[in-house]
Design a protein around this motif. Structure first.
Motif, PDB file in Angstrom:
ATOM      1  N   ALA A   1       0.253  24.273  14.107  1.00 37.04           N
ATOM      2  CA  ALA A   1       0.422  23.216  15.132  1.00 37.04           C
ATOM      3  C   ALA A   1      -0.495  22.271  14.412  1.00 37.04           C
ATOM      4  CB  ALA A   1       1.344  23.602  15.981  1.00 37.04           C
ATOM      5  N   ARG A   2      -1.515  22.470  14.455  1.00 39.35           N
ATOM      6  CA  ARG A   2      -2.955  21.763  14.560  1.00 39.35           C
ATOM      7  C   ARG A   2      -3.373  20.931  13.108  1.00 39.35           C
ATOM      8  NH1 ARG A   2      -8.139  20.899  12.857  1.00 39.35           N
ATOM      9  NH2 ARG A   2      -7.546  22.940  11.978  1.00 39.35           N
ATOM     10  N   GLN A   3      -2.825  21.462  11.821  1.00 43.41           N
ATOM     11  CA  GLN A   3      -2.615  21.392  10.925  1.00 43.41           C
ATOM     12  C   GLN A   3      -1.508  20.396  10.617  1.00 43.41           C
ATOM     13  OE1 GLN A   3      -3.490  24.615   7.950  1.00 43.41           O
ATOM     14  NE2 GLN A   3      -5.659  24.195   8.662  1.00 43.41           N
TER      15      GLN A   3
ATOM     16  N   ALA B   1       0.038  18.634  12.402  1.00 42.73           N
ATOM     17  CA  ALA B   1      -0.359  17.292  13.235  1.00 42.73           C
ATOM     18  C   ALA B   1      -1.295  16.485  12.520  1.00 42.73           C
ATOM     19  CB  ALA B   1      -0.182  17.293  14.486  1.00 42.73           C
ATOM     20  N   LYS B   2      -2.506  16.634  11.994  1.00 39.24           N
ATOM     21  CA  LYS B   2      -3.635  17.097  11.026  1.00 39.24           C
ATOM     22  C   LYS B   2      -3.024  16.039   9.996  1.00 39.24           C
ATOM     23  CE  LYS B   2      -8.982  16.362  10.129  1.00 39.24           C
ATOM     24  NZ  LYS B   2      -9.988  17.810  10.184  1.00 39.24           N
TER      25      LYS B   2
ATOM     26  N   ASP C   1     -10.226  16.838   4.351  1.00 42.37           N
ATOM     27  CA  ASP C   1      -9.481  16.506   5.232  1.00 42.37           C
ATOM     28  C   ASP C   1      -8.855  15.589   4.901  1.00 42.37           C
ATOM     29  OD1 ASP C   1      -8.638  18.881   6.157  1.00 42.37           O
ATOM     30  OD2 ASP C   1      -9.283  18.631   7.571  1.00 42.37           O
TER      31      ASP C   1
ATOM     32  N   ALA D   1      -1.000  28.159  16.796  1.00 47.05           N
ATOM     33  CA  ALA D   1      -1.374  26.914  17.079  1.00 47.05           C
ATOM     34  C   ALA D   1      -2.165  26.461  16.036  1.00 47.05           C
ATOM     35  CB  ALA D   1      -2.385  27.028  18.209  1.00 47.05           C
ATOM     36  N   GLU D   2      -2.483  27.196  15.252  1.00 44.82           N
ATOM     37  CA  GLU D   2      -3.647  26.447  14.168  1.00 44.82           C
ATOM     38  C   GLU D   2      -2.570  25.318  13.423  1.00 44.82           C
ATOM     39  OE1 GLU D   2      -6.783  25.272  11.965  1.00 44.82           O
ATOM     40  OE2 GLU D   2      -6.256  25.642  13.876  1.00 44.82           O
TER      41      GLU D   2
ATOM     42  N   GLU E   1       6.573  25.941   9.733  1.00 47.39           N
ATOM     43  CA  GLU E   1       6.740  25.071  10.632  1.00 47.39           C
ATOM     44  C   GLU E   1       8.427  25.720  10.601  1.00 47.39           C
ATOM     45  OE1 GLU E   1       5.075  21.144  10.441  1.00 47.39           O
ATOM     46  OE2 GLU E   1       4.928  21.935   8.142  1.00 47.39           O
TER      47      GLU E   1
END
Length: 427
Positions: free
Chosen positions: A105-107, A109-110, A199, A102-103, A72
């Motif tokens: 950022a997705r992780q 944020a989740k 998760d 992209a992956e 990040e």
């Protein structure tokens, strides 16, 4: 097996990292399995908890071979040697990097939601995983954290092969590993329960850590010699600033003041502003004879003596927390004529062993039992019928005798903290 599950491994790892508490560290867990371990470390050190999300950049025609990593904040680390050796052109690099970004950022944020990333600039950062195999991901995480501004990077894991620990010495300023077995094949071999971390668990633990009060009281700790009626016993005293009460732990069969379970509960009580005294009611020689752990009268007499010693030192309302046969000792002592004790909590205890003393207990008593600990649950229900004081039986869903299931011990600590605060701390 070295570890029961990740939470227990985290408690033990936290003990090995206590020397860093004065450096005001940040604790980062590697998702997913590293987060339950990191959560325990962060709580023990009173440190903020976050995640370090790292994505390996794999060579397109050989994905296992990493030519770099990203993190990040736009952190990008490349191995020029592998880039040249693999004959990667800028377009290849950009393609892989875009997909992994992209992956990443997705992780992030989740797991983190809308909470901002914890700043690392100038901080000591402890990177935690549940174990290390090759060390590639851990090394990349250390590099990413350093690039994000960390002044000092400590890598911590419960178990790893010796060669990996040696290699990682160049990636981190310090490597803390509890066990480095030579016969190492996989991290999961060293855990009794190595079920996959979901998760949802990661999200829950991060949110819980963020919601805990930032202004936790400072805790002074000391190893003490407790005069228990003329017999000196080893103990560990923890005094939060402004403590409103103190809880003495009466350990049971097969337990001691070093028990990770009782130390975990004690740490939670300290965070709630309650002082704690953990001590062994038997000497090392006495512990060798199994019959002594069932000598309830002797254990009760020593608990009462230790409490008298404590009151001469700390003028605080006092409660007792008993586990297994230690719970019987606490209730036996609480049933003595003139016993001045504010509250009793039993965790997976044997209150039935207090016998006729149960009817003379006056201190408010909380019995905590796991729903799957059927034999002990039945004994607690019978004992509850003999109690004449204010009392309650709390059943922790899905928990067995040792409360080893994820979240079970946290529930014990919450219930105990609420009970002691309600009955001991002046309003």
């Amino acid at each position: 097996m070295l570890f029961t599950h990740r939470a227990e491994a985290g408690e033990r790892l936290a003990e090995a990292l206590r020397h860093l508490k004065g450096e005001d560290p940040v604790v980062l867990g590697l998702p997913r399995g590293g987060v339950p371990v990191a959560y325990r470390v962060a709580r023990a050190l009173g440190a903020p908890l976050d995640i370090v999300v790292v994505r390996k950049l794999g060579v397109p025609h050989h994905r296992e071979l990493g030519f770099g990593a990203i993190g990040e904040g736009g952190v990008r680390i490349l191995s020029e040697d592998i880039v040249r050796g693999s004959r990667l052109d800028p377009q290849d690099i950009a393609s892989v990097e875009d997909a992994e970004a992209a992956e990443l950022a997705r992780q992030a944020a989740k797991f983190r939601g809308d909470r901002p990333r914890v700043p690392l600039d100038g901080r000591t950062v402890i990177v935690v995983d549940d174990g290390i195999a090759t060390g590639a991901t851990a090394a990349a995480a250390c590099e990413v954290v350093r690039a994000q501004g960390a002044a000092r990077v400590v890598l911590a894991a419960p178990v790893a092969p010796p060669d990996a620990v040696t290699r990682l010495g160049s990636a981190a300023d310090e490597v803390v590993c509890l066990a480095t077995p030579h016969a190492f094949r996989a991290v999961g071999e060293w855990y009794q329960d190595f079920s996959q971390t979901s998760d949802e668990e990661v999200v829950f633990l991060l949110a819980r850590a963020a919601a805990e009060p930032a202004g936790r009281p400072a805790v002074r700790t000391a190893e003490v010699e407790v005069d228990a009626g003329g017999l000196l016993l080893a103990g560990d005293l923890a005094l939060p600033d402004g403590a409103g009460a103190v809880v003495v732990f009466a350990h049971g069969s097969g337990s001691s003041r070093h028990s990770p379970r009782n130390r975990s509960v004690a740490a939670d009580l300290n965070r709630a502003g309650l002082a704690t005294l953990l001590l062994d009611l038997l000497t090392p020689d006495e512990e060798a004879d199994r019959a002594n752990v069932f000598d309830i009268e002797t254990l009760a007499r020593r608990l009462a003596g230790a409490t008298a010693w404590l009151r001469r030192r700390e003028f605080l309302p006092t409660g007792w927390f008993g586990a297994s046969t230690g719970a019987a000792a606490a209730l036996w002592a609480a049933g003595e004529t003139g016993a001045d004790i504010g509250a009793v909590v039993s965790r997976g205890g044997r209150p039935d062993l207090a016998g006729e003393r149960l009817a003379t207990v006056r201190a408010p008593t909380l019995l905590i039992v796991g729903s799957r600990d059927s034999t002990v649950l039945d004994l607690n229900r019978r004992a509850q019928r003999e109690l004449r004081c204010e009392n309650r039986l709390e059943i922790v869903p899905g928990a067995t005798h040792l409360f080893e299931e994820p979240g079970a011990l946290d529930e014990v600590a919450r219930l105990a903290g609420d009970w002691f605060t309600r009955h001991l701390v002046p309003r």
